[in-house]
Scaffold this motif. Sequence first.
Motif, PDB file in Angstrom:
ATOM      1  N   ARG A 168     -15.820  30.589  -8.745  1.00 25.60           N
ATOM      2  CA  ARG A 168     -14.995  29.954  -9.792  1.00 25.60           C
ATOM      3  C   ARG A 168     -13.510  30.132  -9.482  1.00 25.60           C
ATOM      4  O   ARG A 168     -12.713  29.213  -9.684  1.00 25.60           O
ATOM      5  CB  ARG A 168     -15.308  30.547 -11.154  1.00 25.60           C
ATOM      6  CG  ARG A 168     -16.659  30.111 -11.694  1.00 25.60           C
ATOM      7  CD  ARG A 168     -16.899  30.719 -13.029  1.00 25.60           C
ATOM      8  NE  ARG A 168     -16.215  29.914 -14.032  1.00 25.60           N
ATOM      9  CZ  ARG A 168     -16.637  29.749 -15.257  1.00 25.60           C
ATOM     10  NH1 ARG A 168     -17.746  30.338 -15.649  1.00 25.60           N
ATOM     11  NH2 ARG A 168     -15.962  29.020 -16.118  1.00 25.60           N
ATOM     12  N   SER A 169     -13.142  31.305  -9.003  1.00 21.09           N
ATOM     13  CA  SER A 169     -11.743  31.573  -8.652  1.00 21.09           C
ATOM     14  C   SER A 169     -11.309  30.714  -7.471  1.00 21.09           C
ATOM     15  O   SER A 169     -10.182  30.196  -7.455  1.00 21.09           O
ATOM     16  CB  SER A 169     -11.556  33.054  -8.331  1.00 21.09           C
ATOM     17  OG  SER A 169     -11.867  33.856  -9.452  1.00 21.09           O
ATOM     18  N   ILE A 170     -12.185  30.563  -6.491  1.00 21.95           N
ATOM     19  CA  ILE A 170     -11.873  29.714  -5.329  1.00 21.95           C
ATOM     20  C   ILE A 170     -11.679  28.272  -5.783  1.00 21.95           C
ATOM     21  O   ILE A 170     -10.739  27.593  -5.341  1.00 21.95           O
ATOM     22  CB  ILE A 170     -12.993  29.829  -4.262  1.00 21.95           C
ATOM     23  CG1 ILE A 170     -12.936  31.206  -3.586  1.00 21.95           C
ATOM     24  CG2 ILE A 170     -12.874  28.709  -3.225  1.00 21.95           C
ATOM     25  CD1 ILE A 170     -14.124  31.524  -2.695  1.00 21.95           C
ATOM     26  N   GLU A 171     -12.538  27.808  -6.665  1.00 23.47           N
ATOM     27  CA  GLU A 171     -12.412  26.435  -7.167  1.00 23.47           C
ATOM     28  C   GLU A 171     -11.116  26.235  -7.947  1.00 23.47           C
ATOM     29  O   GLU A 171     -10.427  25.223  -7.775  1.00 23.47           O
ATOM     30  CB  GLU A 171     -13.611  26.087  -8.046  1.00 23.47           C
ATOM     31  CG  GLU A 171     -14.897  25.971  -7.271  1.00 23.47           C
ATOM     32  CD  GLU A 171     -16.153  25.960  -8.122  1.00 23.47           C
ATOM     33  OE1 GLU A 171     -16.041  25.898  -9.376  1.00 23.47           O
ATOM     34  OE2 GLU A 171     -17.246  26.022  -7.545  1.00 23.47           O
ATOM     35  N   LEU A 172     -10.767  27.204  -8.778  1.00 24.21           N
ATOM     36  CA  LEU A 172      -9.537  27.087  -9.555  1.00 24.21           C
ATOM     37  C   LEU A 172      -8.315  27.174  -8.651  1.00 24.21           C
ATOM     38  O   LEU A 172      -7.354  26.425  -8.826  1.00 24.21           O
ATOM     39  CB  LEU A 172      -9.478  28.155 -10.650  1.00 24.21           C
ATOM     40  CG  LEU A 172      -8.289  28.061 -11.597  1.00 24.21           C
ATOM     41  CD1 LEU A 172      -8.185  26.686 -12.253  1.00 24.21           C
ATOM     42  CD2 LEU A 172      -8.371  29.149 -12.657  1.00 24.21           C
ATOM     43  N   TYR A 192     -17.534  46.269   0.590  1.00 23.58           N
ATOM     44  CA  TYR A 192     -17.629  47.722   0.485  1.00 23.58           C
ATOM     45  C   TYR A 192     -19.055  48.147   0.133  1.00 23.58           C
ATOM     46  O   TYR A 192     -19.540  49.179   0.572  1.00 23.58           O
ATOM     47  CB  TYR A 192     -16.635  48.230  -0.572  1.00 23.58           C
ATOM     48  CG  TYR A 192     -16.740  49.702  -0.861  1.00 23.58           C
ATOM     49  CD1 TYR A 192     -16.197  50.634   0.026  1.00 23.58           C
ATOM     50  CD2 TYR A 192     -17.389  50.157  -2.002  1.00 23.58           C
ATOM     51  CE1 TYR A 192     -16.296  51.998  -0.226  1.00 23.58           C
ATOM     52  CE2 TYR A 192     -17.490  51.510  -2.270  1.00 23.58           C
ATOM     53  CZ  TYR A 192     -16.949  52.429  -1.373  1.00 23.58           C
ATOM     54  OH  TYR A 192     -17.056  53.772  -1.627  1.00 23.58           O
ATOM     55  N   HIS A 193     -19.716  47.331  -0.657  1.00 23.76           N
ATOM     56  CA  HIS A 193     -21.099  47.610  -1.049  1.00 23.76           C
ATOM     57  C   HIS A 193     -22.102  46.974  -0.081  1.00 23.76           C
ATOM     58  O   HIS A 193     -23.282  46.844  -0.413  1.00 23.76           O
ATOM     59  CB  HIS A 193     -21.358  47.093  -2.472  1.00 23.76           C
ATOM     60  CG  HIS A 193     -20.709  47.922  -3.515  1.00 23.76           C
ATOM     61  ND1 HIS A 193     -21.174  49.152  -3.901  1.00 23.76           N
ATOM     62  CD2 HIS A 193     -19.579  47.705  -4.250  1.00 23.76           C
ATOM     63  CE1 HIS A 193     -20.386  49.655  -4.833  1.00 23.76           C
ATOM     64  NE2 HIS A 193     -19.415  48.801  -5.054  1.00 23.76           N
ATOM     65  N   ALA A 194     -21.616  46.572   1.084  1.00 21.98           N
ATOM     66  CA  ALA A 194     -22.450  45.972   2.132  1.00 21.98           C
ATOM     67  C   ALA A 194     -23.148  44.695   1.653  1.00 21.98           C
ATOM     68  O   ALA A 194     -24.291  44.413   2.012  1.00 21.98           O
ATOM     69  CB  ALA A 194     -23.473  46.977   2.669  1.00 21.98           C
ATOM     70  N   LEU A 195     -22.441  43.925   0.842  1.00 22.40           N
ATOM     71  CA  LEU A 195     -22.957  42.654   0.341  1.00 22.40           C
ATOM     72  C   LEU A 195     -22.097  41.520   0.883  1.00 22.40           C
ATOM     73  O   LEU A 195     -20.906  41.687   1.123  1.00 22.40           O
ATOM     74  CB  LEU A 195     -22.945  42.629  -1.187  1.00 22.40           C
ATOM     75  CG  LEU A 195     -23.796  43.690  -1.870  1.00 22.40           C
ATOM     76  CD1 LEU A 195     -23.516  43.708  -3.359  1.00 22.40           C
ATOM     77  CD2 LEU A 195     -25.268  43.436  -1.601  1.00 22.40           C
ATOM     78  N   GLU A 196     -22.704  40.380   1.045  1.00 23.25           N
ATOM     79  CA  GLU A 196     -21.995  39.208   1.543  1.00 23.25           C
ATOM     80  C   GLU A 196     -21.322  38.490   0.369  1.00 23.25           C
ATOM     81  O   GLU A 196     -22.006  37.956  -0.511  1.00 23.25           O
ATOM     82  CB  GLU A 196     -22.969  38.264   2.240  1.00 23.25           C
ATOM     83  CG  GLU A 196     -22.306  37.116   2.945  1.00 23.25           C
ATOM     84  CD  GLU A 196     -21.423  37.557   4.107  1.00 23.25           C
ATOM     85  OE1 GLU A 196     -20.417  36.874   4.355  1.00 23.25           O
ATOM     86  OE2 GLU A 196     -21.720  38.571   4.754  1.00 23.25           O
ATOM     87  N   PRO A 197     -19.986  38.473   0.353  1.00 24.30           N
ATOM     88  CA  PRO A 197     -19.305  37.794  -0.759  1.00 24.30           C
ATOM     89  C   PRO A 197     -19.245  36.286  -0.535  1.00 24.30           C
ATOM     90  O   PRO A 197     -19.307  35.798   0.596  1.00 24.30           O
ATOM     91  CB  PRO A 197     -17.900  38.398  -0.712  1.00 24.30           C
ATOM     92  CG  PRO A 197     -17.701  38.724   0.731  1.00 24.30           C
ATOM     93  CD  PRO A 197     -19.055  39.131   1.254  1.00 24.30           C
ATOM     94  N   ALA A 198     -19.119  35.573  -1.619  1.00 24.43           N
ATOM     95  CA  ALA A 198     -18.902  34.124  -1.552  1.00 24.43           C
ATOM     96  C   ALA A 198     -17.559  33.876  -0.869  1.00 24.43           C
ATOM     97  O   ALA A 198     -16.600  34.623  -1.065  1.00 24.43           O
ATOM     98  CB  ALA A 198     -18.907  33.528  -2.947  1.00 24.43           C
ATOM     99  N   THR A 199     -17.500  32.834  -0.050  1.00 24.77           N
ATOM    100  CA  THR A 199     -16.259  32.502   0.651  1.00 24.77           C
ATOM    101  C   THR A 199     -15.813  31.066   0.415  1.00 24.77           C
ATOM    102  O   THR A 199     -14.763  30.658   0.902  1.00 24.77           O
ATOM    103  CB  THR A 199     -16.410  32.725   2.173  1.00 24.77           C
ATOM    104  OG1 THR A 199     -17.510  31.929   2.637  1.00 24.77           O
ATOM    105  CG2 THR A 199     -16.648  34.192   2.489  1.00 24.77           C
ATOM    106  N   ARG A 200     -16.628  30.331  -0.321  1.00 22.21           N
ATOM    107  CA  ARG A 200     -16.255  28.940  -0.598  1.00 22.21           C
ATOM    108  C   ARG A 200     -16.785  28.552  -1.963  1.00 22.21           C
ATOM    109  O   ARG A 200     -17.602  29.254  -2.546  1.00 22.21           O
ATOM    110  CB  ARG A 200     -16.761  28.001   0.486  1.00 22.21           C
ATOM    111  CG  ARG A 200     -18.233  28.034   0.693  1.00 22.21           C
ATOM    112  CD  ARG A 200     -18.625  27.263   1.965  1.00 22.21           C
ATOM    113  NE  ARG A 200     -19.962  27.607   2.355  1.00 22.21           N
ATOM    114  CZ  ARG A 200     -21.051  26.934   1.995  1.00 22.21           C
ATOM    115  NH1 ARG A 200     -20.931  25.863   1.247  1.00 22.21           N
ATOM    116  NH2 ARG A 200     -22.238  27.299   2.386  1.00 22.21           N
ATOM    117  N   SER A 201     -16.302  27.431  -2.413  1.00 17.78           N
ATOM    118  CA  SER A 201     -16.730  26.952  -3.730  1.00 17.78           C
ATOM    119  C   SER A 201     -18.086  26.266  -3.610  1.00 17.78           C
ATOM    120  O   SER A 201     -18.597  26.036  -2.517  1.00 17.78           O
ATOM    121  CB  SER A 201     -15.699  25.990  -4.297  1.00 17.78           C
ATOM    122  OG  SER A 201     -15.656  24.813  -3.529  1.00 17.78           O
TER     123      SER A 201
END
Length: 147
Positions: A15-19, A59-68
């Motif tokens: 949502r932040s990437i889209e905004l 940091y928690h070894a998780l793959e974060p979203a990188t695109r909308s």
Amino acid sequence: MSLTPRYLCNGLIRRSIELRALYRHAAVQVNEPGLRTVLDEEAQSLDEVIAELQAQMRYHALEPATRSRLLGLARQRFDTLLARGMPRRDGAWIRLLARKEQRLLKAFERALNRVAMGDMNATLHRQLPRLQSIDLDMHSLAKAVGH
């Protein structure tokens, strides 16, 4: 980190990437140079929010979203068409961004209520004042243009 915080945080990132993309797009579309600067600064603030959320996910070894999401791109195109049709385009962009910013802030607040205490909760709490500041800026601008 359980599925729910991972899902919530990636949703907030998207949502932040889209905004942020909408702020950048609006900055190109508006006529007032001072407004362009403000919109660019708001996009930069969202850059910081996104980067911190992504770093916390890593940091928690998780793959974060990188695109909308694909839906986000479609919404941006629709919003652009709507704003183009308005007689006072700058005001239309401000009102649109103020509404979207309000929705993002509410999504962060809802996520804070759902994420247990810990690193991610602390990260969301640190970002909340930044989002509240952006929201206040946009609503002040919206009032100035008669929203």
